[in-house]
Design a protein around this motif. Structure first.
Motif, short mmCIF file in Angstrom:
data_model
loop_
_atom_site.label_atom_id
_atom_site.label_comp_id
_atom_site.label_asym_id
_atom_site.label_seq_id
_atom_site.Cartn_x
_atom_site.Cartn_y
_atom_site.Cartn_z
N ARG A 179 0.87 -1.18 0.00
CA ARG A 179 0.00 0.00 0.00
C ARG A 179 0.91 1.23 0.00
O ARG A 179 1.72 1.43 0.91
N LEU A 180 0.76 2.05 -1.01
CA LEU A 180 1.73 3.09 -1.31
C LEU A 180 1.03 4.44 -1.47
O LEU A 180 0.03 4.54 -2.17
N VAL A 181 1.54 5.47 -0.80
CA VAL A 181 1.07 6.84 -0.98
C VAL A 181 2.21 7.65 -1.59
O VAL A 181 3.28 7.75 -0.99
N VAL A 182 1.97 8.18 -2.78
CA VAL A 182 3.02 8.90 -3.51
C VAL A 182 2.56 10.32 -3.80
O VAL A 182 1.45 10.53 -4.33
N ARG A 183 3.39 11.28 -3.47
CA ARG A 183 3.11 12.67 -3.83
C ARG A 183 3.35 12.86 -5.33
O ARG A 183 4.24 12.24 -5.91
N HIS A 184 2.54 13.72 -5.94
CA HIS A 184 2.71 14.05 -7.34
C HIS A 184 3.79 15.12 -7.47
O HIS A 184 3.56 16.29 -7.16
N VAL A 185 4.97 14.71 -7.89
CA VAL A 185 6.11 15.61 -8.00
C VAL A 185 6.62 15.58 -9.44
O VAL A 185 6.12 14.84 -10.28
N THR A 186 7.62 16.39 -9.71
CA THR A 186 8.28 16.40 -11.01
C THR A 186 9.76 16.08 -10.82
O THR A 186 10.44 16.76 -10.06
N PRO A 187 10.29 15.04 -11.48
CA PRO A 187 9.58 14.11 -12.36
C PRO A 187 8.65 13.18 -11.57
O PRO A 187 8.91 12.90 -10.40
N ALA A 188 7.59 12.74 -12.22
CA ALA A 188 6.60 11.90 -11.55
C ALA A 188 7.22 10.57 -11.14
O ALA A 188 7.98 9.96 -11.89
#
Length: 259
Positions: A179-188
């Protein structure tokens, strides 16, 4: 003009549809459901549809979002039902709200992903997760149109857990759920980048490709570590009340002399 925001899914075999495939299917559904769409200007008018942060091809999703513009008012719930009936099974419209706030894209700051790792023991997955979270940086590589690119997969990960599958599949061999929570950053940073990071820190390599599903996306709450529903502000906003005919008559009626 009325604007409607929709939440839709990509399930089963339909997870292999590309974003362009979905666009074509959705535009056909709009015509089939006779939705009074607003169109862009120019020599090749297109229906005004705005897509937000689509999931990669090959991944399932329970939380994709788009916005449409209409030339006539429609009830969001009835519109959802008509569009859902006009789409193939697996591409399902699960929610619809009238736009009452701005900035849907600004509220999509993180995603919750589930990765099913068949053939991997939960204990081995837990060790890899611990090593990944303990690292300050985890560099991975991804091939892009400009060649191989190296970037840090660790900084974007807000949470990562190894869990047992909810269903009883003891006869099918070991299985771990990430179960993974990932912030939307650049680069994705995508789920497969995190898998590459786990392999980099502990040599964790699932024998078969992981089944990846996006469970949610929305605004990331730093204190609680949760991802909130991006349609909630529209659902909770109170529409501006229009004056009634009686109220307008009262407001404009001349006042008599004071007694």
């Amino acid at each position: 003009m009325q604007r409607i925001r929709l939440r839709y899914t990509k399930r089963g075999r339909l997870r292999f549809t590309s974003h362009r495939d979905f666009q074509r299917a959705f535009e056909r559904a709009l015509r089939r459901a006779e939705v009074p769409m607003a169109y862009s200007a120019g020599f090749t008018p297109h229906p005004k549809v705005s897509y937000a942060n689509a999931a990669p091809t090959g991944t399932g999703s329970e939380a994709e979002y788009l916005e449409i513009a209409l030339t006539e008012h429609r009830d969001p719930d009835k519109l959802r039902e008509l569009l859902d009936e006009s789409l193939p099974g697996g591409l399902d419209i699960t929610d619809a709200v009238e736009v009452r706030t701005s900035g849907l894209a600004d509220r999509l700051t993180a995603s919750v992903w589930e990765l099913r790792l068949d053939g991997v023991d939960v204990e081995d997955a837990s060790k890899a997760v611990s090593a990944f979270l303990a690292a300050e940086t985890v560099e991975v590589q991804r091939k892009t149109k400009n060649g191989m690119r190296t970037f840090d997969a660790r900084a974007a990960v807000a949470d990562l857990q190894a869990l047992h599958p909810q269903s009883d599949r003891s006869g099918d061999g070991p299985c771990a759920i990430l179960r993974l929570v990932v912030r939307h950053v650049t680069p994705a940073v995508r789920p497969d980048d995190v898998l590459s990071g786990l392999q980099a820190v502990t040599d964790l390599a699932p024998p078969v490709p992981a089944a990846v599903t996006r469970l949610a996306q929305g605004l990331f709450h730093e204190e609680s570590g949760t991802v909130t529903d991006p349609l909630a502000p529209d659902r909770e906003a109170v529409p501006a009340a229009l004056p009634t005919a009686a109220g307008a008559a009262v407001a404009t009626a001349p006042q008599g002399p004071a007694a």
